[in-house]
Design an enzyme around this catalytic site. Structure first.
Site, mmCIF file in Angstrom:
data_model
loop_
_atom_site.group_PDB
_atom_site.id
_atom_site.type_symbol
_atom_site.label_atom_id
_atom_site.label_comp_id
_atom_site.label_asym_id
_atom_site.label_seq_id
_atom_site.Cartn_x
_atom_site.Cartn_y
_atom_site.Cartn_z
ATOM 1 N N LYS A 21 -17.976 36.442 -39.636
ATOM 2 C CA LYS A 21 -16.616 35.936 -39.409
ATOM 3 C C LYS A 21 -15.862 36.816 -38.405
ATOM 4 O O LYS A 21 -15.259 36.320 -37.454
ATOM 5 C CB LYS A 21 -15.877 35.874 -40.757
ATOM 6 C CG LYS A 21 -14.472 35.317 -40.677
ATOM 7 C CD LYS A 21 -14.067 34.659 -41.979
ATOM 8 C CE LYS A 21 -13.572 35.645 -43.018
ATOM 9 N NZ LYS A 21 -12.243 36.196 -42.704
ATOM 10 N N SER A 22 -15.902 38.126 -38.611
ATOM 11 C CA SER A 22 -15.165 39.030 -37.724
ATOM 12 C C SER A 22 -15.660 38.907 -36.286
ATOM 13 O O SER A 22 -14.873 38.898 -35.335
ATOM 14 C CB SER A 22 -15.359 40.484 -38.172
ATOM 15 O OG SER A 22 -14.765 40.690 -39.428
ATOM 16 N N ARG A 26 -13.731 37.288 -32.759
ATOM 17 C CA ARG A 26 -13.587 38.116 -31.547
ATOM 18 C C ARG A 26 -14.263 37.460 -30.349
ATOM 19 O O ARG A 26 -13.778 37.568 -29.224
ATOM 20 C CB ARG A 26 -14.152 39.518 -31.819
ATOM 21 C CG ARG A 26 -13.204 40.347 -32.719
ATOM 22 C CD ARG A 26 -13.914 41.500 -33.372
ATOM 23 N NE ARG A 26 -13.021 42.412 -34.082
ATOM 24 C CZ ARG A 26 -12.532 42.206 -35.308
ATOM 25 N NH1 ARG A 26 -12.829 41.095 -35.957
ATOM 26 N NH2 ARG A 26 -11.737 43.093 -35.871
ATOM 27 N N ASP A 316 -14.287 44.026 -48.274
ATOM 28 C CA ASP A 316 -14.324 42.603 -48.652
ATOM 29 C C ASP A 316 -15.351 42.327 -49.756
ATOM 30 O O ASP A 316 -15.371 41.237 -50.331
ATOM 31 C CB ASP A 316 -14.645 41.733 -47.429
ATOM 32 C CG ASP A 316 -13.487 41.721 -46.437
ATOM 33 O OD1 ASP A 316 -12.351 42.063 -46.824
ATOM 34 O OD2 ASP A 316 -13.727 41.382 -45.263
ATOM 35 N N LYS A 343 -4.840 41.453 -49.510
ATOM 36 C CA LYS A 343 -5.836 40.556 -48.910
ATOM 37 C C LYS A 343 -5.394 39.102 -49.139
ATOM 38 O O LYS A 343 -4.235 38.852 -49.423
ATOM 39 C CB LYS A 343 -7.217 40.845 -49.508
ATOM 40 C CG LYS A 343 -7.759 42.226 -49.129
ATOM 41 C CD LYS A 343 -7.987 42.329 -47.630
ATOM 42 C CE LYS A 343 -8.464 43.700 -47.217
ATOM 43 N NZ LYS A 343 -8.526 43.854 -45.760
ATOM 44 N N ARG A 347 -6.291 41.205 -54.781
ATOM 45 C CA ARG A 347 -7.647 41.178 -55.374
ATOM 46 C C ARG A 347 -7.798 42.154 -56.541
ATOM 47 O O ARG A 347 -8.729 41.995 -57.336
ATOM 48 C CB ARG A 347 -8.713 41.435 -54.295
ATOM 49 C CG ARG A 347 -8.862 40.245 -53.361
ATOM 50 C CD ARG A 347 -9.960 40.416 -52.329
ATOM 51 N NE ARG A 347 -10.047 39.207 -51.515
ATOM 52 C CZ ARG A 347 -10.556 39.152 -50.290
ATOM 53 N NH1 ARG A 347 -11.034 40.247 -49.724
ATOM 54 N NH2 ARG A 347 -10.600 38.012 -49.633
HETATM 55 C C1 S3P Z 1 -11.284 42.133 -40.653
HETATM 56 C C2 S3P Z 1 -10.834 43.331 -41.115
HETATM 57 C C3 S3P Z 1 -10.571 43.612 -42.533
HETATM 58 C C4 S3P Z 1 -11.240 42.595 -43.447
HETATM 59 C C5 S3P Z 1 -11.041 41.199 -42.966
HETATM 60 C C6 S3P Z 1 -11.600 41.023 -41.566
HETATM 61 C C7 S3P Z 1 -11.491 41.957 -39.199
HETATM 62 O O1 S3P Z 1 -9.181 43.566 -42.763
HETATM 63 O O2 S3P Z 1 -10.753 42.737 -44.762
HETATM 64 O O3 S3P Z 1 -11.675 40.285 -43.836
HETATM 65 O O4 S3P Z 1 -12.164 40.989 -38.791
HETATM 66 O O5 S3P Z 1 -10.997 42.793 -38.442
HETATM 67 P P1 S3P Z 1 -8.223 44.828 -42.469
HETATM 68 O O6 S3P Z 1 -8.331 45.146 -41.053
HETATM 69 O O7 S3P Z 1 -6.843 44.389 -42.834
HETATM 70 O O8 S3P Z 1 -8.731 45.913 -43.375
#
Ligand code: S3P
Length: 428
Positions: A21-22, A26, A316, A343, A347
């Site tokens: 996902k991240s 991007r 996560d 979150k 959580r």
């Molecule tokens: C993410 C960063 C994390 C994560 C989120 C995705 C990202 O959050 O919990 O699910 O893609 O940069 P935080 O940056 O708030 O810790």
């Protein structure tokens, strides 16, 4: 409502979970800011990443979606157009915070908001540093949350000591830094996921990392590149747990991202006594990947303490780890994880109330939780709180529970893993 019955036979075979996902977010964002066509393979087609596509389309970027890949037709760093309506980021904190850094530097104004959860999540953490860079960004209701009103401005570079280890905060500032005068650096209290740093380098940005500090120089232009998205370790985590918990299971989860800033779950499982191995370790476009071999280990699992620098690398996965801890023997202590309060839902509160409903022995603390593992959970009804990771963690809990678990509001899994129940069905 979804009802999951305990597994009646071992989980065997090889599975693929969807793209990270991240990294998917991007790839759309950086492709949109680049010159040329960025082709993305194994993109995560889930609600959060579709929100990112929708926002960049509204900013004038042509993004073609086909079953095989996504092509982002980028027109360059300064090519975004003023949107004609409010940008809607859905449930996605990553979209909201990263895009804010980009919008703060544009020559137009934007209004940005998301769903009920997004409108409660803290945005001061980006408003403060972006304002130090000269941004004009306001919380419409003056409560530190979205809707955000962002009036594009000329920005200056800053050196920022972030109070939180958050890749969303770090990335928001670094993206603003692409457009700023001078160097922008962000120092974190512990290293958060570094996908932005790795991928921006691939797109030609002048970005460096040293210890806890990432620095970026303003860019003239970024250049399109192809991205192969590895499978998401956060989605793999559910099936790692499933294989650990269901008697005689042996699963391989293929081609999964194991970037050290993301893969804390592997170490945590090993430390708990779980049988987990990384096969075929390799690098793809700067990101480490592997096939993950997991074998049944419930009888061997024991409690551990998770605290300090490892927390951002498995933030996560904590709901899933809490379930594993309930099935383990002895006490698991999770500290330094106050971020869990902010979150998609709180959580810590969610795990506390819902795990108790199915017989778990859990105590919520200010910055985490303590779970007294009893080796079994009884089953019952739980509420997902509209949080995809809560819903999926309890679905896996059901596989080893004494009785069925019913999950209210399970639809939220479409945020990160629309086919979750299909993957599960295929291995049951
Ligand atoms: C993410 C960063 C994390 C994560 C989120 C995705 C990202 O959050 O919990 O699910 O893609 O940069 P935080 O940056 O708030 O810790």
């Amino acid at each position: 409502m979804k009802e999951i019955t305990p597994a009646s036979k071992p989980l065997k075979g090889e599975i693929y979970v969807p793209g990270d996902k991240s990294i998917s977010h991007r790839a759309i964002m950086f492709g949109s800011l680049s010159k040329g066509d960025t082709r993305i393979r194994n993109f995560l087609m889930a609600d959060d990443c579709l929100s990112t596509i929708d926002c960049f389309r509204k900013l004038g970027v042509q993004i073609d979606v086909s079953p095989d890949n996504i092509i982002v037709h980028g027109n360059g760093l300064h090519s975004l157009k003023a949107p004609t309506e409010t940008l809607y980021t859905g449930n996605s904190g990553t979209t909201t915070r990263l895009i804010s850094g980009i919008l703060a530097a544009q020559s137009f104004n934007t209004r940005l908001t998301g769903d009920a959860s997004i409108e409660k999540r803290p945005m001061k953490r980006i408003i403060t540093p972006l304002s130090l860079m000269g941004a004009d960004i306001k919380s419409e209701k003056d409560n530190g949350c979205a809707p955000l009103l962002i009036n594009g401005k000329k920005l200056n570079g800053i050196s920022y000591d972030s109070p939180v280890a958050s890749a969303q905060v770090k990335s928001s500032i670094l993206l603003a830094g692409l457009y700023a005068d001078g160097i922008t650096s962000v120092t974190e209290p512990a290293l958060s996921r570094n996908h932005t740093e790795l991928m921006l380098k691939g797109f030609g940005a002048d970005i460096t990392s040293e210890g806890l500090t990432a620095s970026i120089k303003p860019a003239k232009e970024l250049h399109a590149c192809d991205i192969n998205v590895p499978s998401d370790i956060s989605s793999a985590a559910y099936f790692i747990a499933a294989a650990l918990l269901v008697k005689d299971s042996e699963l391989i989860i293929k081609n999964t991202g194991i970037n050290p800033t993301r893969a804390g779950i592997i170490k945590a499982v090993k430390d708990m006594g779980g049988d987990i191995e990384l096969l075929n370790i390799r690098k793809e476009g700067g990101e480490e990947c592997a096939d993950i071999l997991v074998k049944y280990s419930k009888d061997k699992l024991h409690g551990i303490t998770l605290e300090g620098d490892i927390i951002p690398t498995l933030i996560d996965e904590i709901p899933m780890i809490a379930i594993l801890a309930a099935y383990a023997e002895g006490e698991t202590v999770i500290k330094d994880a106050a971020e869990l309060h902010v979150k998609e839902c709180d959580r810590i509160a969610a795990m506390d109330s819902e795990l108790k409903k199915i017989g778990g022995d859990i105590t919520a603390t200010e910055d985490g939780m303590i779970i007294n593992g009893t080796g079994h959970l009884s089953g019952g009804d739980i509420e997902s709180m509209n949080d995809h990771r809560i819903a999926m963690s309890f679905a896996i809990a059901a596989l080893a529970a004494d009785k069925n678990i019913r999950i209210e509001n399970d639809d939220c899994i479409t945020i990160s893993y629309p086919d979750f129940f299909d993957t599960l069905k295929n291995i049951l």
